[in-house]
Design a protein around this motif. Structure first.
Motif, PDB file in Angstrom:
ATOM      1  N   ILE A  93       0.841  -1.204   0.142  1.00  0.00           N
ATOM      2  CA  ILE A  93       0.167  -0.038   0.061  1.00  0.00           C
ATOM      3  C   ILE A  93       1.060   1.334  -0.091  1.00  0.00           C
ATOM      4  N   GLN A  94       1.868   1.141   0.527  1.00  0.00           N
ATOM      5  CA  GLN A  94       3.189   2.487   0.600  1.00  0.00           C
ATOM      6  C   GLN A  94       3.436   2.872  -0.815  1.00  0.00           C
ATOM      7  N   ALA A  95       3.244   1.880  -1.854  1.00  0.00           N
ATOM      8  CA  ALA A  95       3.630   2.256  -3.137  1.00  0.00           C
ATOM      9  C   ALA A  95       2.815   3.200  -3.708  1.00  0.00           C
ATOM     10  N   TYR A  96       1.357   3.314  -3.530  1.00  0.00           N
ATOM     11  CA  TYR A  96       0.625   4.248  -4.232  1.00  0.00           C
ATOM     12  C   TYR A  96       0.022   5.267  -3.047  1.00  0.00           C
ATOM     13  N   PHE A  97       0.019   5.007  -1.566  1.00  0.00           N
ATOM     14  CA  PHE A  97      -0.632   5.817  -0.817  1.00  0.00           C
ATOM     15  C   PHE A  97      -0.149   7.367  -0.833  1.00  0.00           C
ATOM     16  N   THR A 244      11.352  -4.250  -3.358  1.00  0.00           N
ATOM     17  CA  THR A 244      10.211  -3.632  -2.516  1.00  0.00           C
ATOM     18  C   THR A 244       8.687  -3.973  -3.116  1.00  0.00           C
ATOM     19  N   PRO A 245       8.003  -4.211  -2.288  1.00  0.00           N
ATOM     20  CA  PRO A 245       6.768  -4.766  -2.752  1.00  0.00           C
ATOM     21  C   PRO A 245       5.435  -3.889  -3.310  1.00  0.00           C
ATOM     22  N   SER A 246       5.131  -4.362  -4.330  1.00  0.00           N
ATOM     23  CA  SER A 246       3.808  -3.201  -4.940  1.00  0.00           C
ATOM     24  C   SER A 246       2.575  -4.343  -5.263  1.00  0.00           C
ATOM     25  N   TRP A 247       1.560  -3.959  -5.317  1.00  0.00           N
ATOM     26  CA  TRP A 247       0.512  -5.055  -5.713  1.00  0.00           C
ATOM     27  C   TRP A 247       0.941  -5.159  -7.370  1.00  0.00           C
ATOM     28  N   GLY A 248       1.213  -4.236  -7.945  1.00  0.00           N
ATOM     29  CA  GLY A 248       1.675  -4.563  -9.333  1.00  0.00           C
ATOM     30  C   GLY A 248       2.644  -5.406  -9.757  1.00  0.00           C
ATOM     31  N   ASN A 249       3.681  -5.236  -8.955  1.00  0.00           N
ATOM     32  CA  ASN A 249       4.824  -6.281  -9.393  1.00  0.00           C
ATOM     33  C   ASN A 249       4.536  -7.640  -8.693  1.00  0.00           C
ATOM     34  N   MET A 250       3.757  -7.637  -7.620  1.00  0.00           N
ATOM     35  CA  MET A 250       3.529  -8.841  -7.095  1.00  0.00           C
ATOM     36  C   MET A 250       2.657  -9.638  -8.049  1.00  0.00           C
ATOM     37  N   VAL A 251       1.534  -9.180  -8.842  1.00  0.00           N
ATOM     38  CA  VAL A 251       0.726  -9.956  -9.710  1.00  0.00           C
ATOM     39  C   VAL A 251       1.773 -10.193 -10.998  1.00  0.00           C
ATOM     40  N   GLN A 252       2.577  -9.494 -11.335  1.00  0.00           N
ATOM     41  CA  GLN A 252       3.483  -9.850 -12.496  1.00  0.00           C
ATOM     42  C   GLN A 252       4.569 -10.795 -12.354  1.00  0.00           C
ATOM     43  N   VAL A 253       5.142 -10.786 -10.812  1.00  0.00           N
ATOM     44  CA  VAL A 253       5.834 -12.265 -10.492  1.00  0.00           C
ATOM     45  C   VAL A 253       4.940 -13.531 -10.465  1.00  0.00           C
TER      46      VAL A 253
END
Length: 297
Positions: A93-97, A244-253
Motif C-alpha cells: 500500500i505504501q507504493a501508491y498511498f 520492494t513490494p507493490s501490488w503490481g509487481n506482485m501480480v507480475q511475478v
C-alpha cells in the motif's frame, strides 16, 4: 449581511438535511463500502509504516516457497521466495498511498486556481487557461510518463506528478463550470454588491459552500486512478521495483506460476487492486449522487 449569508447557504450544494435523508439505500451502500476500503487502506498503511506486520515482508524462507493459503503463520501463503504474502500486501500500500496523495494535491490545487481564474475573472484569463488546458489534454498521458521515466528513473513520485498535472484540466473545467453556473443566478454579483472581499467570495461562498463536494468527489476518483496507474506501471516494470513490494509487481511475478496451479501469489494482489479501486470509485459515485442530488433528478 446576516440575511444574505443565510441565502448563500441555501444556494450551496450542501443543504442542511441530514445525510440519511438525502441518500437512498444504494448510495449508502456505495459510500459504506468505499469508507470501509478507505479505512482498511489507512490502517494498513499505518501498520506498514510502523512495521506492525505479521512477518518481515523481506524474510526469505526457502523451505516454505509457494506455500498455499492457510499455512501456519502465513494466512495468504508465501511467494516464490517464501516471503509472507499478507505482509507484502500490507506494505504494498505504501507504493501508491503518499504518491497518490501527491497526484491529488497537484490536480486539486492547480485545477482549482485555474478554474477560479477562468470562471471568476473570465475574459483573457479564461481564453489563456482554456488554451493551456487543451494543450495539456492533447498530450497522451502514457507518453509523458514514459518520457519522464526515460529522463529521470522509474520513480513513482515523478510518475504521480505527471498524473496530477494531467488531471488539472478536468478539475479546472469543473470549477469554471460551477462558477459560471453561479454567475447565472447573480450569486457572485450579489456578493460583490454587498462589498464582500474577493478572498471571502472565492474561498467561502464559492469554494467552501458550492465546490467542496465536487473537490471531495474528484479526490476519491483521483486516488482510484492513482492506484490503477501505479499498479499498471509496476506490473510493466516501470514503477516500483523488486524487492520492494507493490501490488503490481506482485501480480507480475506471481503470474509466472499461475498455470502451475499456484494461483495465490498473483490472485491475492489482483483482488486487492480490484476491490480497492472499486471502493474508491463507488465512494465517489455515492458521494456524487448524495451531495449533488443526482438520484433525485
Amino acid at each position: 449581511m446576516k440575511n444574505y449569508t443565510q441565502i448563500s447557504g441555501e444556494i450551496g450544494d450542501l443543504s442542511g438535511l441530514p445525510f440519511w435523508k438525502k441518500a437512498d439505500a444504494v448510495d449508502i451502500a456505495y459510500v459504506s463500502y468505499g469508507l470501509l476500503i478507505v479505512t482498511l487502506v489507512v490502517v494498513s498503511y499505518i501498520l506498514g509504516a510502523f512495521n506492525l506486520l505479521p512477518r518481515d515482508p523481506q524474510d526469505i524462507d526457502l523451505e516454505l516457497m509457494m506455500a498455499p493459503p492457510g499455512t501456519v503463520g502465513h494466512l495468504l501463503g508465501t511467494d516464490y521466495m517464501g516471503r509472507d504474502m499478507l505482509s507484502r500486501l500490507i506494505v504494498g500500500i505504501q507504493a501508491y498511498f503518499l504518491p497518490g496523495f501527491l497526484a491529488i494535491a497537484i490536480a486539486l490545487t492547480f485545477g482549482t486556481v485555474l478554474g477560479v481564474l477562468a470562471g471568476y475573472r473570465g475574459g483573457r484569463f479564461e481564453t489563456a487557461i482554456t488554451y493551456f488546458t487543451n494543450l495539456v489534454d492533447s498530450f497522451p498521458r502514457l507518453v509523458l510518463i514514459l518520457l519522464v521515466i526515460a529522463a529521470f528513473k522509474p520513480d513513482i513520485y515523478y510518475i504521480m506528478i505527471v498524473v496530477g498535472l494531467t488531471n488539472v484540466p478536468v478539475v479546472a473545467s469543473l470549477i469554471k463550470g460551477k462558477i459560471q453556473f453561479l454567475k447565472q443566478k447573480n450569486f457572485i454579483e450579489a456578493d460583490m454588491a454587498l462589498g464582500l472581499p474577493t478572498r471571502t467570495i472565492i474561498l467561502k461562498h464559492i469554494l467552501w459552500h458550492n465546490c467542496r463536494s465536487l473537490l471531495i468527489i474528484q479526490a476519491t476518483l483521483g486516488m482510484g486512478e492513482a492506484i490503477l496507474m501505479e499498479t499498471s506501471l509496476s506490473y510493466l516494470g516501470f514503477g516500483v521495483q523488486e524487492p520492494t513490494p507493490s501490488w503490481g509487481n506482485m501480480v507480475q511475478v506471481g503470474a509466472n506460476y499461475f498455470m502451475q496451479g499456484k494461483f495465490w501469489p498473483s490472485t491475492a494482489p489482483a483482488l486487492a487492486i480490484l476491490f480497492t479501486i472499486l471502493g474508491f470509485h463507488l465512494l465517489g459515485d455515492g458521494l456524487n449522487n448524495i451531495l449533488e442530488g443526482k438520484r433525485n433528478r
